[in-house]
Design a protein around this motif. Structure first.
Motif, PDB file in Angstrom:
ATOM      1  N   GLY A 162      30.328  96.067  17.467  1.00 47.20           N
ATOM      2  CA  GLY A 162      30.245  96.932  18.623  1.00 47.20           C
ATOM      3  C   GLY A 162      30.963  98.236  18.379  1.00 47.20           C
ATOM      4  O   GLY A 162      31.295  98.584  17.236  1.00 47.20           O
ATOM      5  N   TYR A 163      31.217  98.961  19.453  1.00 47.34           N
ATOM      6  CA  TYR A 163      31.946 100.215  19.344  1.00 47.34           C
ATOM      7  C   TYR A 163      32.659 100.496  20.665  1.00 47.34           C
ATOM      8  O   TYR A 163      32.331  99.935  21.711  1.00 47.34           O
ATOM      9  CB  TYR A 163      31.026 101.381  18.969  1.00 47.34           C
ATOM     10  N   ALA A 164      33.658 101.349  20.597  1.00 49.42           N
ATOM     11  CA  ALA A 164      34.431 101.730  21.781  1.00 49.42           C
ATOM     12  C   ALA A 164      34.919 103.150  21.590  1.00 49.42           C
ATOM     13  O   ALA A 164      34.697 103.769  20.535  1.00 49.42           O
ATOM     14  CB  ALA A 164      35.615 100.787  21.991  1.00 49.42           C
ATOM     15  N   LEU A 184      34.228 102.005  15.436  1.00 49.23           N
ATOM     16  CA  LEU A 184      33.393 100.856  15.174  1.00 49.23           C
ATOM     17  C   LEU A 184      34.246  99.595  15.128  1.00 49.23           C
ATOM     18  O   LEU A 184      35.330  99.581  14.538  1.00 49.23           O
ATOM     19  CB  LEU A 184      32.652 101.048  13.848  1.00 49.23           C
ATOM     20  N   LEU A 185      33.753  98.525  15.731  1.00 49.99           N
ATOM     21  CA  LEU A 185      34.541  97.317  15.941  1.00 49.99           C
ATOM     22  C   LEU A 185      33.829  96.084  15.400  1.00 49.99           C
ATOM     23  O   LEU A 185      32.600  95.992  15.455  1.00 49.99           O
ATOM     24  CB  LEU A 185      34.810  97.112  17.431  1.00 49.99           C
ATOM     25  N   ILE A 186      34.624  95.141  14.918  1.00 54.23           N
ATOM     26  CA  ILE A 186      34.140  93.796  14.584  1.00 54.23           C
ATOM     27  C   ILE A 186      35.107  92.790  15.196  1.00 54.23           C
ATOM     28  O   ILE A 186      36.313  92.836  14.931  1.00 54.23           O
ATOM     29  CB  ILE A 186      34.051  93.565  13.073  1.00 54.23           C
ATOM     30  N   LYS A 210      27.546 103.578  14.879  1.00 56.06           N
ATOM     31  CA  LYS A 210      27.440 102.227  15.412  1.00 56.06           C
ATOM     32  C   LYS A 210      27.199 101.255  14.266  1.00 56.06           C
ATOM     33  O   LYS A 210      26.841 101.655  13.150  1.00 56.06           O
ATOM     34  CB  LYS A 210      26.307 102.110  16.432  1.00 56.06           C
ATOM     35  N   ILE A 211      27.408  99.976  14.556  1.00 59.54           N
ATOM     36  CA  ILE A 211      27.100  98.910  13.614  1.00 59.54           C
ATOM     37  C   ILE A 211      25.821  98.240  14.090  1.00 59.54           C
ATOM     38  O   ILE A 211      25.747  97.751  15.213  1.00 59.54           O
ATOM     39  CB  ILE A 211      28.243  97.882  13.532  1.00 59.54           C
ATOM     40  N   ALA A 212      24.802  98.235  13.242  1.00 58.45           N
ATOM     41  CA  ALA A 212      23.546  97.585  13.593  1.00 58.45           C
ATOM     42  C   ALA A 212      23.605  96.080  13.357  1.00 58.45           C
ATOM     43  O   ALA A 212      23.037  95.305  14.124  1.00 58.45           O
ATOM     44  CB  ALA A 212      22.393  98.192  12.802  1.00 58.45           C
ATOM     45  N   TYR A 225      31.220  90.731   2.929  1.00 59.28           N
ATOM     46  CA  TYR A 225      30.402  91.034   4.095  1.00 59.28           C
ATOM     47  C   TYR A 225      29.878  92.460   3.946  1.00 59.28           C
ATOM     48  O   TYR A 225      30.497  93.303   3.297  1.00 59.28           O
ATOM     49  CB  TYR A 225      31.218  90.927   5.392  1.00 59.28           C
ATOM     50  N   TYR A 226      28.750  92.719   4.567  1.00 62.00           N
ATOM     51  CA  TYR A 226      28.196  94.065   4.591  1.00 62.00           C
ATOM     52  C   TYR A 226      28.014  94.506   6.035  1.00 62.00           C
ATOM     53  O   TYR A 226      27.450  93.774   6.847  1.00 62.00           O
ATOM     54  CB  TYR A 226      26.852  94.138   3.864  1.00 62.00           C
ATOM     55  N   ARG A 227      28.480  95.689   6.326  1.00 61.44           N
ATOM     56  CA  ARG A 227      28.346  96.272   7.653  1.00 61.44           C
ATOM     57  C   ARG A 227      27.280  97.362   7.604  1.00 61.44           C
ATOM     58  O   ARG A 227      27.451  98.403   6.958  1.00 61.44           O
ATOM     59  CB  ARG A 227      29.691  96.886   8.077  1.00 61.44           C
TER      60      ARG A 227
END
Length: 417
Positions: A162-164, A184-186, A210-212, A225-227
Protein backbone atom coordinates in the motif's frame (compact mmCIF):
# COMPACT_ATOMS: atom_id res chain seq x y z
CA UNK A 1 -32.62 -2.07 -20.83
CA UNK A 2 -33.29 -5.42 -22.51
CA UNK A 3 -33.33 -3.87 -25.97
CA UNK A 4 -30.04 -2.09 -25.30
CA UNK A 5 -28.34 -5.28 -24.14
CA UNK A 6 -29.55 -7.12 -27.25
CA UNK A 7 -28.17 -4.36 -29.47
CA UNK A 8 -24.77 -4.54 -27.81
CA UNK A 9 -24.64 -8.33 -28.23
CA UNK A 10 -25.64 -7.96 -31.87
CA UNK A 11 -22.86 -5.46 -32.51
CA UNK A 12 -20.24 -7.80 -31.06
CA UNK A 13 -21.63 -10.67 -33.12
CA UNK A 14 -21.38 -8.61 -36.31
CA UNK A 15 -17.75 -7.74 -35.59
CA UNK A 16 -16.89 -11.36 -35.02
CA UNK A 17 -18.86 -12.43 -38.09
CA UNK A 18 -16.87 -10.21 -40.42
CA UNK A 19 -13.62 -11.39 -38.86
CA UNK A 20 -14.23 -14.86 -40.32
CA UNK A 21 -12.94 -15.59 -43.78
CA UNK A 22 -14.68 -18.88 -44.60
CA UNK A 23 -18.19 -20.21 -44.28
CA UNK A 24 -16.84 -23.12 -42.26
CA UNK A 25 -15.75 -20.70 -39.51
CA UNK A 26 -18.98 -18.73 -39.25
CA UNK A 27 -21.08 -21.14 -37.17
CA UNK A 28 -18.52 -21.80 -34.38
CA UNK A 29 -17.99 -18.06 -33.91
CA UNK A 30 -21.49 -17.66 -32.47
CA UNK A 31 -20.60 -20.20 -29.78
CA UNK A 32 -17.16 -18.90 -28.90
CA UNK A 33 -18.11 -16.03 -26.61
CA UNK A 34 -20.88 -14.61 -24.46
CA UNK A 35 -21.43 -11.52 -22.37
CA UNK A 36 -23.35 -11.35 -19.08
CA UNK A 37 -24.11 -8.48 -16.71
CA UNK A 38 -24.15 -8.61 -12.92
CA UNK A 39 -25.41 -6.37 -10.14
CA UNK A 40 -28.50 -5.15 -8.39
CA UNK A 41 -30.57 -1.98 -8.48
CA UNK A 42 -28.20 0.94 -8.84
CA UNK A 43 -24.65 1.06 -10.23
CA UNK A 44 -21.98 -1.63 -9.91
CA UNK A 45 -18.34 -1.07 -10.89
CA UNK A 46 -15.96 -3.94 -11.67
CA UNK A 47 -12.62 -4.12 -9.82
CA UNK A 48 -11.02 -7.59 -9.90
CA UNK A 49 -11.60 -11.23 -10.83
CA UNK A 50 -10.12 -14.48 -9.50
CA UNK A 51 -10.49 -17.95 -11.08
CA UNK A 52 -10.73 -21.23 -9.15
CA UNK A 53 -9.07 -24.44 -10.42
CA UNK A 54 -12.54 -25.79 -11.33
CA UNK A 55 -13.24 -22.77 -13.54
CA UNK A 56 -15.66 -21.02 -11.19
CA UNK A 57 -14.96 -17.31 -10.82
CA UNK A 58 -15.28 -14.75 -8.02
CA UNK A 59 -15.78 -11.12 -9.05
CA UNK A 60 -15.47 -8.12 -6.78
CA UNK A 61 -16.47 -4.53 -7.31
CA UNK A 62 -18.32 -1.62 -5.73
CA UNK A 63 -22.06 -1.01 -5.56
CA UNK A 64 -24.14 2.16 -5.25
CA UNK A 65 -27.92 2.23 -4.82
CA UNK A 66 -30.14 4.54 -6.85
CA UNK A 67 -30.77 6.71 -3.79
CA UNK A 68 -27.38 6.51 -2.04
CA UNK A 69 -24.12 7.10 -3.91
CA UNK A 70 -22.08 5.61 -1.05
CA UNK A 71 -19.77 2.78 -2.14
CA UNK A 72 -20.14 -0.72 -0.73
CA UNK A 73 -17.99 -3.71 -1.65
CA UNK A 74 -19.95 -6.14 -3.85
CA UNK A 75 -18.89 -9.73 -4.52
CA UNK A 76 -20.31 -12.34 -6.92
CA UNK A 77 -19.41 -15.98 -7.52
CA UNK A 78 -20.34 -17.59 -10.85
CA UNK A 79 -19.85 -21.02 -12.40
CA UNK A 80 -17.66 -21.58 -15.45
CA UNK A 81 -20.54 -20.53 -17.71
CA UNK A 82 -21.18 -17.27 -15.85
CA UNK A 83 -24.30 -18.38 -13.94
CA UNK A 84 -24.57 -16.71 -10.53
CA UNK A 85 -23.97 -19.05 -7.59
CA UNK A 86 -24.24 -16.31 -4.97
CA UNK A 87 -23.77 -12.57 -4.60
CA UNK A 88 -23.71 -10.17 -1.66
CA UNK A 89 -22.55 -6.85 -0.33
CA UNK A 90 -19.74 -6.88 2.21
CA UNK A 91 -18.02 -4.51 4.59
CA UNK A 92 -19.15 -1.02 5.57
CA UNK A 93 -20.07 2.26 3.94
CA UNK A 94 -17.32 3.97 1.95
CA UNK A 95 -15.47 0.70 1.38
CA UNK A 96 -13.85 0.03 -1.98
CA UNK A 97 -12.15 -3.29 -2.85
CA UNK A 98 -8.83 -3.25 -4.70
CA UNK A 99 -7.69 -6.89 -4.87
CA UNK A 100 -9.10 -10.43 -4.61
CA UNK A 101 -7.05 -13.60 -4.19
CA UNK A 102 -7.49 -17.20 -2.99
CA UNK A 103 -5.37 -18.36 -0.06
CA UNK A 104 -3.80 -21.79 0.48
CA UNK A 105 -7.03 -23.00 2.13
CA UNK A 106 -8.93 -21.81 -0.97
CA UNK A 107 -10.75 -19.16 1.02
CA UNK A 108 -11.43 -15.84 -0.68
CA UNK A 109 -9.28 -12.91 0.48
CA UNK A 110 -10.44 -9.37 -0.37
CA UNK A 111 -8.38 -6.23 0.23
CA UNK A 112 -10.39 -3.01 0.44
CA UNK A 113 -9.82 0.61 1.38
CA UNK A 114 -12.10 1.85 4.15
CA UNK A 115 -12.90 5.58 4.47
CA UNK A 116 -9.37 6.46 3.26
CA UNK A 117 -8.02 5.72 6.74
CA UNK A 118 -7.77 1.93 6.89
CA UNK A 119 -7.06 -1.15 4.83
CA UNK A 120 -9.44 -4.04 5.51
CA UNK A 121 -8.51 -7.65 4.73
CA UNK A 122 -11.61 -9.86 4.66
CA UNK A 123 -11.72 -13.64 4.47
CA UNK A 124 -14.81 -15.30 2.93
CA UNK A 125 -15.57 -18.95 2.27
CA UNK A 126 -16.20 -20.25 -1.23
CA UNK A 127 -19.87 -20.55 -0.22
CA UNK A 128 -20.01 -16.80 0.48
CA UNK A 129 -19.99 -16.93 4.29
CA UNK A 130 -17.89 -14.37 6.19
CA UNK A 131 -15.03 -15.92 8.18
CA UNK A 132 -13.03 -13.05 9.67
CA UNK A 133 -11.28 -9.77 8.89
CA UNK A 134 -8.57 -7.46 10.15
CA UNK A 135 -7.76 -3.75 9.80
CA UNK A 136 -4.58 -1.77 9.13
CA UNK A 137 -5.36 1.75 10.36
CA UNK A 138 -3.80 5.18 10.08
CA UNK A 139 -5.96 8.30 10.71
CA UNK A 140 -3.72 10.36 8.45
CA UNK A 141 -4.66 8.19 5.47
CA UNK A 142 -3.53 4.81 4.18
CA UNK A 143 -4.40 2.87 1.03
CA UNK A 144 -3.93 -0.79 0.12
CA UNK A 145 -3.18 -2.08 -3.37
CA UNK A 146 -2.67 -5.88 -3.23
CA UNK A 147 -2.06 -8.94 -1.06
CA UNK A 148 0.30 -11.92 -1.43
CA UNK A 149 0.37 -15.10 0.67
CA UNK A 150 3.86 -16.29 1.67
CA UNK A 151 4.85 -19.66 3.14
CA UNK A 152 8.60 -20.22 3.41
CA UNK A 153 11.34 -20.94 5.96
CA UNK A 154 10.68 -17.61 7.69
CA UNK A 155 7.01 -18.40 8.32
CA UNK A 156 3.48 -18.29 6.94
CA UNK A 157 2.00 -14.82 6.47
CA UNK A 158 0.35 -12.35 4.12
CA UNK A 159 2.12 -9.33 2.66
CA UNK A 160 -0.16 -6.35 2.08
CA UNK A 161 1.20 -3.58 -0.12
CA UNK A 162 0.00 0.00 0.00
CA UNK A 163 0.96 3.62 0.39
CA UNK A 164 0.42 6.54 2.76
CA UNK A 165 1.44 10.13 3.23
CA UNK A 166 5.13 10.74 4.03
CA UNK A 167 6.57 10.31 7.48
CA UNK A 168 4.33 7.49 8.70
CA UNK A 169 7.06 6.01 10.90
CA UNK A 170 9.77 8.63 10.73
CA UNK A 171 12.26 9.90 8.22
CA UNK A 172 13.56 6.89 6.35
CA UNK A 173 13.64 8.50 2.92
CA UNK A 174 16.86 7.80 1.01
CA UNK A 175 16.38 11.06 -0.88
CA UNK A 176 14.91 14.15 0.75
CA UNK A 177 12.05 15.59 -1.28
CA UNK A 178 10.39 18.76 -0.09
CA UNK A 179 6.97 17.90 -1.50
CA UNK A 180 7.06 14.13 -0.96
CA UNK A 181 3.45 12.93 -1.32
CA UNK A 182 3.49 9.16 -0.91
CA UNK A 183 5.55 6.56 0.94
CA UNK A 184 5.34 2.95 -0.14
CA UNK A 185 4.39 0.39 2.52
CA UNK A 186 4.53 -3.35 3.09
CA UNK A 187 2.68 -4.89 6.05
CA UNK A 188 2.99 -8.43 7.34
CA UNK A 189 -0.28 -10.03 8.46
CA UNK A 190 -0.50 -13.22 10.51
CA UNK A 191 -2.86 -15.67 8.70
CA UNK A 192 -4.93 -16.09 11.87
CA UNK A 193 -5.72 -12.34 11.75
CA UNK A 194 -5.28 -12.40 15.56
CA UNK A 195 -2.00 -10.48 15.79
CA UNK A 196 -1.52 -6.76 15.06
CA UNK A 197 -0.25 -5.97 11.53
CA UNK A 198 3.50 -5.37 11.38
CA UNK A 199 4.99 -2.67 9.19
CA UNK A 200 7.93 -4.31 7.40
CA UNK A 201 8.86 -1.56 4.97
CA UNK A 202 8.27 2.14 4.53
CA UNK A 203 10.21 3.42 1.56
CA UNK A 204 10.02 7.03 0.58
CA UNK A 205 12.19 9.20 -1.58
CA UNK A 206 9.55 9.68 -4.25
CA UNK A 207 6.86 12.29 -4.70
CA UNK A 208 4.39 9.74 -6.03
CA UNK A 209 4.32 5.99 -6.57
CA UNK A 210 2.66 2.74 -5.62
CA UNK A 211 3.24 -0.98 -5.24
CA UNK A 212 1.27 -3.06 -7.72
CA UNK A 213 2.24 -6.47 -6.26
CA UNK A 214 4.76 -8.29 -4.06
CA UNK A 215 6.16 -11.65 -5.21
CA UNK A 216 8.50 -14.18 -3.69
CA UNK A 217 11.20 -15.47 -6.01
CA UNK A 218 10.32 -18.82 -7.57
CA UNK A 219 13.97 -19.89 -7.85
CA UNK A 220 15.71 -21.97 -5.19
CA UNK A 221 18.30 -20.18 -3.12
CA UNK A 222 18.24 -17.30 -0.64
CA UNK A 223 14.77 -15.92 0.08
CA UNK A 224 14.09 -12.95 -2.17
CA UNK A 225 11.03 -10.80 -2.72
CA UNK A 226 10.29 -8.49 -5.61
CA UNK A 227 8.27 -5.31 -5.27
CA UNK A 228 6.61 -4.36 -8.55
CA UNK A 229 5.10 -0.93 -9.15
CA UNK A 230 6.14 2.57 -10.14
CA UNK A 231 7.61 5.69 -8.61
CA UNK A 232 9.49 8.83 -9.58
CA UNK A 233 12.41 7.93 -7.33
CA UNK A 234 15.66 9.07 -8.98
CA UNK A 235 18.44 6.52 -9.28
CA UNK A 236 20.94 9.06 -7.97
CA UNK A 237 20.97 12.15 -5.80
CA UNK A 238 19.89 15.13 -7.84
CA UNK A 239 18.28 12.99 -10.56
CA UNK A 240 15.04 13.77 -12.31
CA UNK A 241 11.81 12.77 -10.56
CA UNK A 242 10.08 11.08 -13.50
CA UNK A 243 7.53 8.37 -12.73
CA UNK A 244 8.48 5.01 -14.28
CA UNK A 245 8.03 1.25 -13.90
CA UNK A 246 10.07 0.04 -10.94
CA UNK A 247 11.10 -3.36 -9.61
CA UNK A 248 12.93 -3.56 -6.29
CA UNK A 249 14.52 -6.73 -4.93
CA UNK A 250 14.11 -7.23 -1.15
CA UNK A 251 15.95 -9.70 1.06
CA UNK A 252 14.24 -11.92 3.64
CA UNK A 253 14.18 -8.98 6.08
CA UNK A 254 12.57 -6.75 3.42
CA UNK A 255 15.67 -4.61 3.04
CA UNK A 256 15.76 -3.20 -0.53
CA UNK A 257 18.78 -3.95 -2.67
CA UNK A 258 18.58 -4.11 -6.47
CA UNK A 259 16.49 -1.42 -8.18
CA UNK A 260 15.46 -1.81 -11.82
CA UNK A 261 13.58 0.87 -13.74
CA UNK A 262 11.98 0.42 -17.17
CA UNK A 263 10.67 3.08 -19.48
CA UNK A 264 11.65 5.84 -21.84
CA UNK A 265 13.65 8.82 -20.65
CA UNK A 266 11.11 11.43 -21.66
CA UNK A 267 7.72 9.91 -20.75
CA UNK A 268 5.84 8.92 -17.61
CA UNK A 269 5.11 5.22 -16.99
CA UNK A 270 2.40 4.21 -14.50
CA UNK A 271 1.87 0.57 -13.47
CA UNK A 272 -1.50 -1.17 -13.12
CA UNK A 273 -0.91 -4.91 -12.57
CA UNK A 274 1.94 -7.42 -12.31
CA UNK A 275 1.73 -11.22 -12.52
CA UNK A 276 4.13 -14.15 -12.33
CA UNK A 277 4.46 -16.06 -15.61
CA UNK A 278 7.04 -18.20 -17.40
CA UNK A 279 9.36 -16.52 -19.87
CA UNK A 280 11.01 -18.87 -22.37
CA UNK A 281 10.23 -21.72 -19.98
CA UNK A 282 11.86 -20.03 -16.99
CA UNK A 283 10.20 -18.26 -14.03
CA UNK A 284 9.48 -14.61 -14.67
CA UNK A 285 7.06 -11.73 -14.34
CA UNK A 286 5.18 -9.27 -16.51
CA UNK A 287 3.84 -5.82 -15.61
CA UNK A 288 1.38 -3.68 -17.54
CA UNK A 289 0.42 -0.04 -17.35
CA UNK A 290 0.72 3.08 -19.49
CA UNK A 291 3.34 5.39 -20.93
CA UNK A 292 2.88 9.00 -21.92
CA UNK A 293 0.12 11.38 -20.92
CA UNK A 294 -3.06 12.82 -22.39
CA UNK A 295 -3.52 12.23 -26.10
CA UNK A 296 -0.15 10.41 -26.31
CA UNK A 297 -0.95 7.80 -23.64
CA UNK A 298 -0.25 4.21 -24.78
CA UNK A 299 -0.16 0.73 -23.26
CA UNK A 300 3.21 -0.20 -21.74
CA UNK A 301 4.33 -3.78 -20.98
CA UNK A 302 7.57 -4.95 -19.38
CA UNK A 303 8.81 -8.49 -18.74
CA UNK A 304 11.39 -9.50 -16.17
CA UNK A 305 13.21 -12.72 -15.41
CA UNK A 306 13.26 -14.06 -11.87
CA UNK A 307 16.96 -14.58 -11.22
CA UNK A 308 17.77 -11.01 -12.19
CA UNK A 309 14.82 -8.62 -12.61
CA UNK A 310 16.21 -7.14 -15.80
CA UNK A 311 13.94 -6.14 -18.64
CA UNK A 312 13.66 -8.72 -21.39
CA UNK A 313 12.98 -7.78 -24.99
CA UNK A 314 10.72 -10.65 -26.03
CA UNK A 315 7.56 -8.52 -25.89
CA UNK A 316 7.24 -5.21 -27.67
CA UNK A 317 6.99 -2.86 -24.67
CA UNK A 318 4.74 -0.18 -26.18
CA UNK A 319 1.39 -1.12 -27.71
CA UNK A 320 -0.01 1.57 -29.97
CA UNK A 321 -3.74 1.89 -30.59
CA UNK A 322 -5.56 4.41 -32.82
CA UNK A 323 -6.65 6.33 -29.72
CA UNK A 324 -5.09 6.95 -26.27
CA UNK A 325 -5.10 3.78 -24.14
CA UNK A 326 -4.01 2.68 -20.68
CA UNK A 327 -3.06 -0.92 -19.79
CA UNK A 328 -5.13 -2.26 -16.89
CA UNK A 329 -4.60 -6.02 -16.60
CA UNK A 330 -2.56 -8.89 -18.04
CA UNK A 331 -2.84 -12.71 -18.18
CA UNK A 332 -1.07 -15.55 -19.95
CA UNK A 333 -2.31 -18.69 -21.68
CA UNK A 334 -0.93 -21.71 -23.51
CA UNK A 335 2.53 -21.49 -25.13
CA UNK A 336 3.14 -18.35 -23.02
CA UNK A 337 0.75 -16.22 -25.07
CA UNK A 338 -0.12 -12.95 -23.35
CA UNK A 339 -3.45 -11.12 -23.12
CA UNK A 340 -3.40 -7.39 -22.34
CA UNK A 341 -6.58 -5.57 -21.27
CA UNK A 342 -6.84 -1.79 -21.50
CA UNK A 343 -9.08 1.26 -21.42
CA UNK A 344 -9.17 2.94 -24.83
CA UNK A 345 -10.36 6.54 -25.03
CA UNK A 346 -12.94 7.36 -27.69
CA UNK A 347 -13.53 10.57 -29.65
CA UNK A 348 -16.27 11.61 -27.18
CA UNK A 349 -13.78 11.15 -24.27
CA UNK A 350 -15.62 8.04 -23.04
CA UNK A 351 -13.81 4.71 -22.91
CA UNK A 352 -14.19 1.28 -24.50
CA UNK A 353 -12.57 -1.94 -23.29
CA UNK A 354 -9.67 -3.13 -25.45
CA UNK A 355 -8.11 -6.63 -25.49
CA UNK A 356 -4.93 -7.59 -27.36
CA UNK A 357 -3.22 -10.96 -27.71
CA UNK A 358 0.50 -11.57 -28.22
CA UNK A 359 2.18 -14.86 -29.09
CA UNK A 360 5.16 -16.22 -27.19
CA UNK A 361 7.60 -14.60 -29.63
CA UNK A 362 5.97 -11.20 -29.14
CA UNK A 363 4.09 -11.31 -32.44
CA UNK A 364 0.73 -9.54 -32.44
CA UNK A 365 -2.06 -12.12 -32.28
CA UNK A 366 -5.18 -9.98 -32.66
CA UNK A 367 -7.45 -7.56 -30.82
CA UNK A 368 -11.05 -7.03 -29.73
CA UNK A 369 -13.04 -4.09 -28.42
CA UNK A 370 -16.05 -4.12 -26.10
CA UNK A 371 -18.40 -1.31 -25.24
CA UNK A 372 -21.92 0.01 -25.13
CA UNK A 373 -23.02 2.61 -27.67
CA UNK A 374 -21.82 6.03 -26.50
CA UNK A 375 -21.31 4.62 -22.99
CA UNK A 376 -18.32 5.08 -20.71
CA UNK A 377 -17.03 1.53 -20.15
CA UNK A 378 -13.98 0.47 -18.15
CA UNK A 379 -11.69 -2.57 -18.06
CA UNK A 380 -10.99 -4.32 -14.76
CA UNK A 381 -9.29 -7.71 -15.23
CA UNK A 382 -8.41 -10.36 -17.79
CA UNK A 383 -7.90 -13.98 -16.72
CA UNK A 384 -7.38 -17.31 -18.51
CA UNK A 385 -9.63 -20.17 -17.36
CA UNK A 386 -8.42 -23.77 -16.93
CA UNK A 387 -9.98 -24.68 -20.31
CA UNK A 388 -8.07 -21.74 -21.87
CA UNK A 389 -11.12 -19.55 -22.46
CA UNK A 390 -10.35 -15.90 -21.78
CA UNK A 391 -12.43 -14.03 -19.19
CA UNK A 392 -12.75 -10.26 -19.63
CA UNK A 393 -14.18 -8.39 -16.63
CA UNK A 394 -15.19 -4.75 -16.72
CA UNK A 395 -17.86 -2.11 -16.21
CA UNK A 396 -20.45 -1.49 -18.92
CA UNK A 397 -22.66 1.59 -19.03
CA UNK A 398 -26.22 0.71 -20.03
CA UNK A 399 -29.06 3.20 -20.55
CA UNK A 400 -29.61 4.20 -16.93
CA UNK A 401 -27.17 2.14 -14.84
CA UNK A 402 -23.67 0.72 -14.85
CA UNK A 403 -23.16 -3.01 -14.41
CA UNK A 404 -20.29 -5.44 -13.98
CA UNK A 405 -19.70 -7.28 -17.26
CA UNK A 406 -18.15 -10.71 -17.80
CA UNK A 407 -17.27 -11.82 -21.32
CA UNK A 408 -15.90 -15.30 -21.98
CA UNK A 409 -14.04 -15.80 -25.24
CA UNK A 410 -12.78 -18.97 -26.85
CA UNK A 411 -9.06 -18.86 -27.67
CA UNK A 412 -9.91 -20.02 -31.22
CA UNK A 413 -11.44 -17.96 -33.98
CA UNK A 414 -12.58 -14.82 -32.21
CA UNK A 415 -9.72 -12.35 -32.45
CA UNK A 416 -9.77 -9.82 -35.27
CA UNK A 417 -6.64 -9.98 -37.36
Amino acid sequence: MTARISLIATLITVVLFFSCDTERNIAPVFKTYFTKYYGEDGNQFAVDLAVNPDGTMVMVGTSQSQTDQTNYAFIVKVDNEGTVLWQRKMGDRDEEPVDIEFDSRNDIIVVSNFESRAIRITRISQSGASIDSTLIENPAGIFGTAITEINNATGHFFLVSGYAGPGLVGDGDPVTVANDEQDLLIYKIDPSFDLPPKLELEQGGEKVGKIAKIFQSQINGPIRYYRFGDSDRPLSQGGNFRQTFEVVRLNEFFVPSTLVQAGSTDEVQISSEAIAMPIAGQPGFVMVGSTGQGASKRIFVAQYNDLRPELTVRLKPIISTPRPAEGVSVAYGEQESIFVLADEQQDNNNYDIYLAKFESDGAFGGEMRFGSIEGNDRAAAVRVLPDQRVAVFGTIELETQKKMMLTLISPQGTFLE
